[in-house]
Write a protein that holds these residues in place. Structure first.
Motif, PDB file in Angstrom:
ATOM      1  N   LEU A 136       0.812  -1.207   0.000  1.00  0.00           N
ATOM      2  CA  LEU A 136       0.000   0.000   0.000  1.00  0.00           C
ATOM      3  C   LEU A 136       0.850   1.264   0.000  1.00  0.00           C
ATOM      4  O   LEU A 136       0.515   2.246  -0.659  1.00  0.00           O
ATOM      5  CB  LEU A 136      -0.937   0.014   1.220  1.00  0.00           C
ATOM      6  CG  LEU A 136      -2.043  -1.040   1.263  1.00  0.00           C
ATOM      7  CD1 LEU A 136      -2.842  -0.912   2.553  1.00  0.00           C
ATOM      8  CD2 LEU A 136      -2.964  -0.924   0.045  1.00  0.00           C
ATOM      9  N   SER A 137       1.953   1.246   0.742  1.00  0.00           N
ATOM     10  CA  SER A 137       2.799   2.439   0.851  1.00  0.00           C
ATOM     11  C   SER A 137       3.809   2.541  -0.285  1.00  0.00           C
ATOM     12  O   SER A 137       4.538   3.545  -0.360  1.00  0.00           O
ATOM     13  CB  SER A 137       3.542   2.438   2.191  1.00  0.00           C
ATOM     14  OG  SER A 137       4.329   1.264   2.325  1.00  0.00           O
ATOM     15  N   LEU A 147       0.496   3.012  -4.073  1.00  0.00           N
ATOM     16  CA  LEU A 147       0.481   4.476  -4.140  1.00  0.00           C
ATOM     17  C   LEU A 147       1.132   4.978  -5.417  1.00  0.00           C
ATOM     18  O   LEU A 147       0.720   6.003  -5.967  1.00  0.00           O
ATOM     19  CB  LEU A 147       1.204   5.068  -2.935  1.00  0.00           C
ATOM     20  CG  LEU A 147       0.481   5.087  -1.589  1.00  0.00           C
ATOM     21  CD1 LEU A 147       1.309   5.835  -0.552  1.00  0.00           C
ATOM     22  CD2 LEU A 147      -0.912   5.701  -1.702  1.00  0.00           C
ATOM     23  N   LEU A 177      -2.291   5.752   7.005  1.00  0.00           N
ATOM     24  CA  LEU A 177      -2.242   4.703   5.990  1.00  0.00           C
ATOM     25  C   LEU A 177      -2.192   3.354   6.673  1.00  0.00           C
ATOM     26  O   LEU A 177      -1.170   2.946   7.217  1.00  0.00           O
ATOM     27  CB  LEU A 177      -1.013   4.886   5.092  1.00  0.00           C
ATOM     28  CG  LEU A 177      -0.847   3.861   3.967  1.00  0.00           C
ATOM     29  CD1 LEU A 177      -2.072   3.834   3.071  1.00  0.00           C
ATOM     30  CD2 LEU A 177       0.411   4.159   3.156  1.00  0.00           C
ATOM     31  N   ALA A 235      -5.362   4.089   1.545  1.00  0.00           N
ATOM     32  CA  ALA A 235      -4.431   4.263   0.425  1.00  0.00           C
ATOM     33  C   ALA A 235      -5.131   4.863  -0.789  1.00  0.00           C
ATOM     34  O   ALA A 235      -4.543   5.689  -1.511  1.00  0.00           O
ATOM     35  CB  ALA A 235      -3.801   2.917   0.071  1.00  0.00           C
ATOM     36  N   LYS A 295      -3.898   8.296  -2.392  1.00  0.00           N
ATOM     37  CA  LYS A 295      -3.385   8.241  -3.758  1.00  0.00           C
ATOM     38  C   LYS A 295      -3.948   9.362  -4.626  1.00  0.00           C
ATOM     39  O   LYS A 295      -3.250   9.923  -5.480  1.00  0.00           O
ATOM     40  CB  LYS A 295      -3.719   6.877  -4.370  1.00  0.00           C
ATOM     41  CG  LYS A 295      -3.167   6.650  -5.766  1.00  0.00           C
ATOM     42  CD  LYS A 295      -3.540   5.264  -6.263  1.00  0.00           C
ATOM     43  CE  LYS A 295      -3.047   5.041  -7.682  1.00  0.00           C
ATOM     44  NZ  LYS A 295      -3.463   3.699  -8.180  1.00  0.00           N
ATOM     45  N   VAL A 340       6.390   5.959   2.389  1.00  0.00           N
ATOM     46  CA  VAL A 340       5.540   6.939   1.707  1.00  0.00           C
ATOM     47  C   VAL A 340       6.387   8.086   1.166  1.00  0.00           C
ATOM     48  O   VAL A 340       6.170   8.557   0.032  1.00  0.00           O
ATOM     49  CB  VAL A 340       4.444   7.463   2.653  1.00  0.00           C
ATOM     50  CG1 VAL A 340       3.722   8.661   2.033  1.00  0.00           C
ATOM     51  CG2 VAL A 340       3.438   6.354   2.958  1.00  0.00           C
TER      52      VAL A 340
END
Length: 421
Positions: free
Chosen positions: A45-46, A50, A124, A130, A134, A155
């Protein structure tokens, strides 16, 4: 045993479900998850999510042909655990009776009360988090990341790759100095600075500057105000301040909820038939003599099988406690992180070390292997773009023989490369 309930449709939860099947359990299995979706992978996700390199579909933890024989209760939060009656209460009014339960409710992002109501201040932790973030990560915009741990550092790296102007604010001296120590944290800080991130260290956030002080929810933060009076302009803010175990729903259950659910070295909570795995579980480690929460991907994967083995042995023996929970010492903590195209890998505990040495490579080129020593024995390792050598060291650290100062494959008596401390 007729029913096992897994509370938490997470990586740890699905790993426990898979372990139950692999270890021969054929009874009823109920999986309860508060998100309205099947388990998905959170570490990307990070990073790749993203950055737009993968989609939500790519995060799925189940393969197309996987057949988990389970009843799924999704979009339903567990709200209570009655360990005497062996019943789990749910947010939709349902109850689930169980013979054994595996708690895998994970953790949630720590927040700042001062950040409430700002539409451009994010945490997050989930896919929905996310997706919202984003949309606001746009090249040329100013991103301020508060918290220089794993989420914050990743991030920051992702946003720089997108082309944003990034400031990383940490309470410590360097990014990742908590898990890696000061010396290696300084090298991570150099990696971020070499890629254009502005670092602000040893700082605390006091408040957020609002463009319209009279606005209600949905207001926008235009800057982050620090405790020393400085302000840092921002178009987007991300809070990476660590996590809080999701154990509030267990209040009154009789479980020890001191910084997570306290368990023995196999995940047993001390209450017959109840085990815990993943971010919410604080397992006892004989090596350190302490209860520790392992909040990393490998811990969620590997410990689930150990807990399931103890659970099934407990059920078969029908005793008041698991008859054999295995060895007290847990596997060495292991995690990795991808930043600016560099793969960071770490195993062990930096807090156990009294010195750190560079054993291979050159930190200036962001390519090295560092070994942490205590009284001449290796207790932890950090690799940056050194996957093969790191793997060899990791195997040596987890072996049965004492970890000597001589690195694997090196001739006895050879001197180590440039010392860091």
């Amino acid at each position: 045993m007729t029913t096992i309930a897994v509370v938490g449709a997470s990586l740890a939860g699905i790993s426990a479900a898979r372990a139950l099947s692999a270890q021969g359990y054929r009874g009823r299995l109920v999986i309860i998850g508060d998100e309205g979706r099947r388990p998905y992978d959170r570490p990307p996700l990070s990073k790749n999510f993203l950055a737009g390199r993968i989609t939500a579909a790519d995060l799925a933890l189940e393969s197309d042909d996987e057949q988990l024989e389970a009843e799924w209760l999704l979009g339903v939060a567990a709200t209570g655990l009655d360990t005497r009656r062996r019943v789990i209460s749910c947010s939709d009014g349902r109850t689930v009776a169980y013979d054994s339960a595996i708690i895998a409710t994970g953790s949630r992002a720590r927040v700042l009360p001062a950040a409430a109501g700002f539409g451009n201040v994010h945490t997050l932790r989930t896919l929905e988090d996310a997706q919202r973030l984003k949309e606001q990560l746009v090249p040329g915009r100013r991103l301020v990341v508060v918290g220089a741990g794993f989420v914050g550092a990743e991030v920051a790296a992702t946003a720089r790759g997108i082309g944003m102007d990034v400031t990383l604010i940490g309470s410590g001296s360097f990014p990742l100095s908590g898990p890696l120590g000061m010396q290696m944290g300084a090298l991570i800080g150099r990696l971020h600075e070499d890629n254009g991130v502005k670092l602000i260290s040893s700082a605390r956030v006091a408040s957020f500057v609002c463009e319209d002080a009279t606005a209600g929810n949905g207001r926008t933060a235009s800057a982050v105000r620090l405790a020393d009076g400085r302000t840092v302009p921002a178009d987007v803010v991300v809070l990476g301040l660590g996590s809080v175990p999701n154990t509030d729903w267990l209040t009154g259950s009789g479980l020890d909820l001191t910084d997570g659910i306290r368990c023995d070295a196999a995940g047993w909570t001390g209450v017959r038939g109840v085990f815990a795995v993943g971010d919410c579980a604080a397992w006892f480690d004989d090596r350190s003599g302490a209860y520790e929460r392992d909040e990393h991907w490998t811990g969620a994967m590997e410990r689930a099988g150990r807990a399931v083995a103890a659970l099934l042995a407990d059920a078969a023996a029908a005793h008041d406690a698991p008859t054999d929970t295995g060895p007290g010492a847990l596997d060495l903590p292991y995690f990795w992180s991808d930043q600016y195209g560099a793969r960071l890998q770490f195993a062990g505990s930096a807090s156990d070390a009294d010195s750190v040495e560079i054993e291979a490579g050159d930190p200036a080129e962001h390519n090295f292997l560092a070994v942490y020593y205590r009284a001449g024995e290796a207790v932890a390792i950090l690799g940056m773009n050194q996957p093969r050598l790191f793997t060899r060291w990791r195997k040596a650290l987890t072996g049965d023989t004492p970890n000597k100062r001589v690195p694997p494959g090196r001739e006895t008596g050879a001197t180590s490369l440039s010392p860091v401390c």
